[in-house]
Design a protein around this motif. Sequence first.
Motif, short mmCIF file in Angstrom:
data_model
loop_
_atom_site.label_atom_id
_atom_site.label_comp_id
_atom_site.label_asym_id
_atom_site.label_seq_id
_atom_site.Cartn_x
_atom_site.Cartn_y
_atom_site.Cartn_z
N LEU A 246 14.96 6.38 -3.51
CA LEU A 246 13.92 6.07 -2.51
C LEU A 246 14.55 6.28 -1.14
CD1 LEU A 246 12.49 2.81 -4.08
CD2 LEU A 246 11.22 4.94 -3.75
N GLU B 79 0.82 -1.22 0.00
CA GLU B 79 0.00 0.00 0.00
C GLU B 79 0.85 1.27 0.00
OE1 GLU B 79 -2.99 0.30 3.07
OE2 GLU B 79 -3.56 2.32 2.43
N PHE B 80 1.93 1.29 0.79
CA PHE B 80 2.64 2.55 1.02
C PHE B 80 3.97 2.67 0.27
CE2 PHE B 80 -0.32 2.34 4.50
CZ PHE B 80 -0.77 3.64 4.56
N GLU B 81 4.54 1.58 -0.21
CA GLU B 81 5.87 1.66 -0.81
C GLU B 81 5.88 1.27 -2.29
OE1 GLU B 81 8.61 -0.32 1.91
OE2 GLU B 81 7.97 0.96 3.57
N TYR B 82 5.14 0.24 -2.61
CA TYR B 82 5.05 -0.23 -4.01
C TYR B 82 4.62 0.88 -4.97
CZ TYR B 82 3.27 -3.67 -7.58
OH TYR B 82 3.01 -4.41 -8.70
N PRO B 83 3.60 1.70 -4.62
CA PRO B 83 3.19 2.75 -5.56
C PRO B 83 4.26 3.81 -5.80
CG PRO B 83 1.45 2.32 -3.95
CD PRO B 83 2.69 1.63 -3.45
N LEU B 84 5.29 3.88 -4.91
CA LEU B 84 6.38 4.85 -5.08
C LEU B 84 7.49 4.31 -5.96
CD1 LEU B 84 6.71 5.89 -1.32
CD2 LEU B 84 5.68 7.25 -3.15
N GLY B 85 7.42 3.02 -6.30
CA GLY B 85 8.47 2.43 -7.12
C GLY B 85 9.41 1.53 -6.33
N ALA B 86 9.01 1.17 -5.11
CA ALA B 86 9.75 0.16 -4.33
C ALA B 86 9.11 -1.19 -4.65
CB ALA B 86 9.70 0.47 -2.85
N ILE B 87 9.56 -1.80 -5.73
CA ILE B 87 8.85 -2.94 -6.32
C ILE B 87 9.43 -4.28 -5.85
CG2 ILE B 87 8.18 -4.03 -8.51
CD1 ILE B 87 7.07 -1.17 -8.21
N ALA B 88 10.72 -4.45 -6.07
CA ALA B 88 11.35 -5.77 -5.94
C ALA B 88 12.09 -5.89 -4.61
CB ALA B 88 12.33 -5.98 -7.08
N TYR C 171 16.12 6.80 -9.75
CA TYR C 171 15.41 7.62 -8.76
C TYR C 171 15.81 7.15 -7.36
CZ TYR C 171 12.02 3.68 -8.91
OH TYR C 171 11.44 2.44 -8.90
N PRO D 68 1.61 1.35 -10.10
CA PRO D 68 0.67 0.78 -9.13
C PRO D 68 0.04 1.88 -8.28
CG PRO D 68 2.92 -0.09 -8.84
CD PRO D 68 3.00 0.97 -9.87
N GLN E 193 15.08 -3.70 -4.03
CA GLN E 193 14.82 -2.30 -3.65
C GLN E 193 14.37 -2.18 -2.20
OE1 GLN E 193 11.95 -1.82 -6.79
NE2 GLN E 193 13.35 -0.55 -8.00
N PRO F 231 18.02 -0.55 1.41
CA PRO F 231 18.25 0.41 2.50
C PRO F 231 18.88 -0.22 3.75
CG PRO F 231 16.10 0.78 1.51
CD PRO F 231 16.62 -0.52 0.94
N PHE G 43 7.84 2.60 -14.07
CA PHE G 43 8.94 3.41 -13.57
C PHE G 43 10.11 3.48 -14.54
CE2 PHE G 43 6.40 2.02 -10.05
CZ PHE G 43 6.22 3.20 -9.34
N THR H 140 11.03 -0.34 6.67
CA THR H 140 11.11 1.11 6.87
C THR H 140 10.94 1.48 8.34
OG1 THR H 140 10.26 1.50 4.64
CG2 THR H 140 10.05 3.31 6.21
N GLN H 141 10.02 0.81 9.02
CA GLN H 141 9.70 1.17 10.41
C GLN H 141 10.55 0.41 11.42
OE1 GLN H 141 7.80 3.66 10.73
NE2 GLN H 141 6.87 3.71 8.70
N THR I 149 14.40 6.46 3.04
CA THR I 149 13.77 6.13 4.32
C THR I 149 14.13 7.28 5.26
OG1 THR I 149 14.22 3.81 3.90
CG2 THR I 149 13.66 4.43 6.17
N SER J 179 7.29 -4.22 8.06
CA SER J 179 7.87 -3.07 7.37
C SER J 179 9.32 -2.86 7.78
CB SER J 179 7.05 -1.81 7.69
OG SER J 179 7.80 -0.65 7.43
N LEU K 16 8.70 6.28 3.92
CA LEU K 16 9.45 6.08 2.67
C LEU K 16 8.90 7.05 1.64
CD1 LEU K 16 11.58 3.92 1.45
CD2 LEU K 16 9.61 3.17 0.14
N ARG L 235 8.91 6.52 10.94
CA ARG L 235 9.63 6.67 9.68
C ARG L 235 8.65 6.70 8.51
NH1 ARG L 235 13.76 2.46 10.79
NH2 ARG L 235 14.98 3.27 12.53
N SER M 234 18.10 6.10 5.68
CA SER M 234 18.80 5.28 4.69
C SER M 234 18.15 5.53 3.33
CB SER M 234 18.76 3.80 5.06
OG SER M 234 19.69 3.08 4.27
N TRP M 235 18.67 4.86 2.31
CA TRP M 235 18.13 5.10 0.97
C TRP M 235 18.62 4.01 0.01
CZ3 TRP M 235 22.19 7.62 3.19
CH2 TRP M 235 23.42 7.56 2.53
#
Lengths: 383, 135
Positions: B87, A133-142, B85, B7, A145, A149, B79, A251-252, B89, A249, B99, B97, B67-68
């Motif tokens: 990404l 929901e929160f990361e895939y739509p930004l281009g964090a796909i695979a 690009y 997506p 990726q 981080p 994309f 990220t969190q 964190t 997550s 993203l 946090r 991080s990133w």
Amino acid sequence: MSLNGKGAVTGIGETQYMRGSPKSAFRLQIEASLKAIEDAGLTPKDIDGIIPIGITGAPAEAFATNFGIEDLRFSAVAPLGGASGIASVQAAVAAIAAGICNHVLIPSGRNVTSGARAGVRIHQMPQFHLVTEFEYPLGAIAPAQLYAPMARRHMELYGTSSRQFAEVAVAMREHAVMHGNAVMKKPITIEDHQNSRMIADPFRLLDCSLESDGGAALVISAAERVRDMRQPGVVIAGIAEGHPDSPSSITQRPDMTRLGIAKAAPRAFAMAGVSPAEIQVAEIYDCFTYIVICQLEDMGFCKKGEGGAFVENGRLRLGGGLPTNTHGGLLSQAHMLGMNHVVELVRQLRGQGGATQVEGAEIGLATGYGDLGDGAMVIMRRA
Amino acid sequence: MATTDKPLPHETEDSQPYWAKAKGGVLAIQRCADCGRLRHYPRLVCDNCHSLEADWIDASGRAVLHSWTVAHHAFHPGFAGDVPYVLATVELEEGPRALGILDCPADAGLKPGMAVTARFEQRADGASELHFAPA
């Protein structure tokens, strides 16, 4: 009750690993299963427990139906991605120790040529729903990726370098070339790694595991049965699964450089009554080079932040201090969700390691890593 | 440029207020109505006191880089025109946090702790896309 010494791997089976297999995932699962059952000296009808490796696998019912199993007493699924294989071994030993069943089949197999690749599949899985929901739509796909981080954070905190990642890739490739049943057949150098194209910084192409086709399966039985079985006994001495903080997550996650195996490893070592220094061969889940380095730290082979230096100077190669992924791993043998790591550990402890046999190996470990940081670890010893 | 084949976020009952605020350009964080703990991403239950009651606060948008990764390979056709690009964190001033896409060159010499600020880009496909820019 400790599970130490309660279960054994009595059968292993693998198909040829390749790209572009004409066989369906289910056929590959069945072929590997039949090999594992035969290796154990059993017939398919002797199987009374089934734990399919879930992501692309058929359900237990499909195996029971095809094998004509009339009284399946135990089935389960361990949804830990690449840690599912070892988590399934844990469930199998627990079920056997409790007297629920006798011989548990753990089948896996995939055909990524015709089926879904990892990057697409994960966003259909419930354990990824917040990421989807929160990361895939930004281009964090695979996965590359999503995991990059963690590696970048480790590099910034501890000075871990891409050349240290390369040490892992080169060792795995060397073993794959010697092993034979591996997708990758050409040696690589540190420079090859450094020159490979960037995928998801800091991961280059040669930091990433393969997408490959094949099947791998295990039969788990009670440890006291090993005397009656066809092959030399390999007993499960310590086993545990662990889930990371913030399991849904990365990220969190408070500490991005700590995986679920950091919780599992102390339990598995304590159960087995051994320390990292006693491990003679290690099959460590290697979806990405960095994940090997992080697990080595989390298991206590070195301190947090020292994993990069630990893998230098060929420590993970045959003849090094900790021969690791003697089959070539996910990086160079095949991506079989870590089931190939368990199969290879058993082969090593039986003394059937062939060209990559670690001389005199009697005790070793395998790990799994999955989804967003789930971990599992098993320590086995020759009976 | 935004394209229609990226997506889209599938909002849930728990996250609906987040996306409604995002439409207005505001980064909102869910807060436990009983113990006050902030949580992100939005979800049903407070992991501290297990209350099911929640309200929302507006975040300041101030954050630091944690991080990133730099995406050089497009794993999704939507994309392909965007690579490379960044990404990022980030750690929001309020604690949780997030993203987001970092609006800076891929070789910008990023460092953890770098100050950034949040904004939403409203995509033509209707998605609200979280971005950060060096402060």
